[in-house]
Write a protein that holds these residues in place. Structure first.
Motif, mmCIF file in Angstrom:
data_model
loop_
_atom_site.group_PDB
_atom_site.id
_atom_site.type_symbol
_atom_site.label_atom_id
_atom_site.label_comp_id
_atom_site.label_asym_id
_atom_site.label_seq_id
_atom_site.Cartn_x
_atom_site.Cartn_y
_atom_site.Cartn_z
ATOM 1 N N UNK A 84 53.660 42.138 45.330
ATOM 2 C CA UNK A 84 54.933 41.598 45.597
ATOM 3 C C UNK A 84 54.772 40.104 45.364
ATOM 4 N N UNK A 85 53.817 39.402 44.457
ATOM 5 C CA UNK A 85 53.748 38.296 44.292
ATOM 6 C C UNK A 85 53.031 37.958 43.200
ATOM 7 N N UNK A 86 53.280 36.825 42.479
ATOM 8 C CA UNK A 86 52.773 36.495 41.165
ATOM 9 C C UNK A 86 51.610 35.893 41.409
ATOM 10 N N UNK A 87 50.774 35.829 40.489
ATOM 11 C CA UNK A 87 49.097 35.340 40.223
ATOM 12 C C UNK A 87 48.838 34.831 38.739
ATOM 13 N N UNK A 88 47.843 34.188 38.685
ATOM 14 C CA UNK A 88 47.118 33.910 37.440
ATOM 15 C C UNK A 88 45.767 34.504 37.581
ATOM 16 N N UNK A 89 45.021 35.047 36.644
ATOM 17 C CA UNK A 89 43.913 35.503 36.710
ATOM 18 C C UNK A 89 43.143 35.355 35.497
ATOM 19 N N UNK A 90 41.521 35.240 35.488
ATOM 20 C CA UNK A 90 40.944 35.092 34.307
ATOM 21 C C UNK A 90 39.873 36.001 34.475
ATOM 22 N N UNK A 91 39.442 36.844 33.318
ATOM 23 C CA UNK A 91 38.494 37.987 33.587
ATOM 24 C C UNK A 91 37.592 37.746 32.419
ATOM 25 N N UNK A 92 36.164 37.653 32.583
ATOM 26 C CA UNK A 92 35.305 37.637 31.729
ATOM 27 C C UNK A 92 34.937 39.018 31.207
ATOM 28 N N UNK A 93 35.186 39.348 30.093
ATOM 29 C CA UNK A 93 35.035 40.863 29.487
ATOM 30 C C UNK A 93 33.714 40.823 28.517
ATOM 31 N N UNK A 94 32.899 41.681 29.106
ATOM 32 C CA UNK A 94 31.555 41.617 28.371
ATOM 33 C C UNK A 94 31.578 42.929 27.762
ATOM 34 N N UNK A 95 31.234 43.071 26.313
ATOM 35 C CA UNK A 95 31.327 44.193 25.734
ATOM 36 C C UNK A 95 30.450 44.322 24.477
ATOM 37 N N UNK A 115 58.486 43.415 41.546
ATOM 38 C CA UNK A 115 58.850 43.329 43.081
ATOM 39 C C UNK A 115 58.800 41.571 43.523
ATOM 40 N N UNK A 116 58.411 40.932 42.679
ATOM 41 C CA UNK A 116 58.041 39.614 43.219
ATOM 42 C C UNK A 116 59.629 38.799 43.206
ATOM 43 N N UNK A 117 59.491 37.509 43.663
ATOM 44 C CA UNK A 117 60.849 36.523 43.884
ATOM 45 C C UNK A 117 60.926 36.171 42.525
ATOM 46 N N UNK A 118 62.326 35.852 42.182
ATOM 47 C CA UNK A 118 62.604 35.388 40.906
ATOM 48 C C UNK A 118 61.977 33.937 40.724
ATOM 49 N N UNK A 119 62.311 33.205 41.951
ATOM 50 C CA UNK A 119 61.844 31.704 41.902
ATOM 51 C C UNK A 119 60.186 31.701 41.534
ATOM 52 N N UNK A 146 53.739 44.933 35.586
ATOM 53 C CA UNK A 146 52.806 46.458 36.337
ATOM 54 C C UNK A 146 51.333 46.568 35.928
ATOM 55 N N UNK A 147 50.879 47.396 36.648
ATOM 56 C CA UNK A 147 49.449 47.623 36.198
ATOM 57 C C UNK A 147 49.284 48.447 34.805
ATOM 58 N N UNK A 148 50.122 48.975 34.178
ATOM 59 C CA UNK A 148 49.994 49.547 33.085
ATOM 60 C C UNK A 148 49.889 48.827 31.860
#
Length: 160
Positions: A84-95, A115-119, A146-148
């Motif tokens: 229910x809230x926004x975030x930033x994330x960084x992910x180190x993907x090894x392949x 579900x997060x607030x518009x603001x 969403x997760x998908x």
């Protein structure tokens, strides 16, 4: 005491009395020095697998919310994002490529669930580019509501 100075690439930074640096993002937001330091540890030392950032609206500061250890995976990152809230994330993907070469790509994820607030959605959308400028070395960006939209298959397809 605050000292504001121009910084290369149009980014300003501020030195606090404690000696910490704050990098200015857009919309008056500041990026804490710990964000850049944690990112550099992830990028160069491979100490972290992912980092989640959040905006503190009162202090107008982007800070580190959660850091995933080197042994954690993408599922752990997805589970650490709030519903229910926004975030930033960084992910180190090894392949490994089809040519059997080990590669690493860093993904920037802008998480704004429905579900997060518009603001909050607006604040995160307008501050994103400033944070990305501070975090030098990001290869791909994913925006998800969403997760998908940020599933592991999406990450694999973008990396190859």
């Amino acid at each position: 005491m605050l000292l504001t100075l121009p910084f290369k690439f149009g980014i300003k930074f501020m030195i606090l009395f404690s000696g910490c640096f704050l990098f200015q993002a857009t919309t008056g937001m500041w990026v804490a020095d710990e964000c850049k330091n944690s990112f550099m540890e992830m990028k160069w030392k491979k100490v972290h697998r992912y980092i989640v950032f959040k905006i503190d609206e009162k202090s107008k500061l982007v800070t580190v919310d959660k850091v995933g250890g080197a042994g954690e995976g993408y599922e752990d990152l997805a589970a650490s994002l709030p519903d229910d809230d926004c975030r930033y994330a960084v992910f180190d993907f090894d392949f490994v490529t089809v040519d059997n070469c080990r590669k690493s790509k860093i993904f920037f994820i802008a998480w704004a669930p429905t579900a997060s607030r518009i603001r909050a959605k607006m604040l995160y959308a307008t501050s994103k580019d400033g944070l990305r400028r501070v975090l030098d070395g990001i290869h791909y960006e994913v925006q998800a509501t969403d997760p998908t939209e940020m599933g592991f298959d999406v990450i694999m397809d973008r990396a190859k």
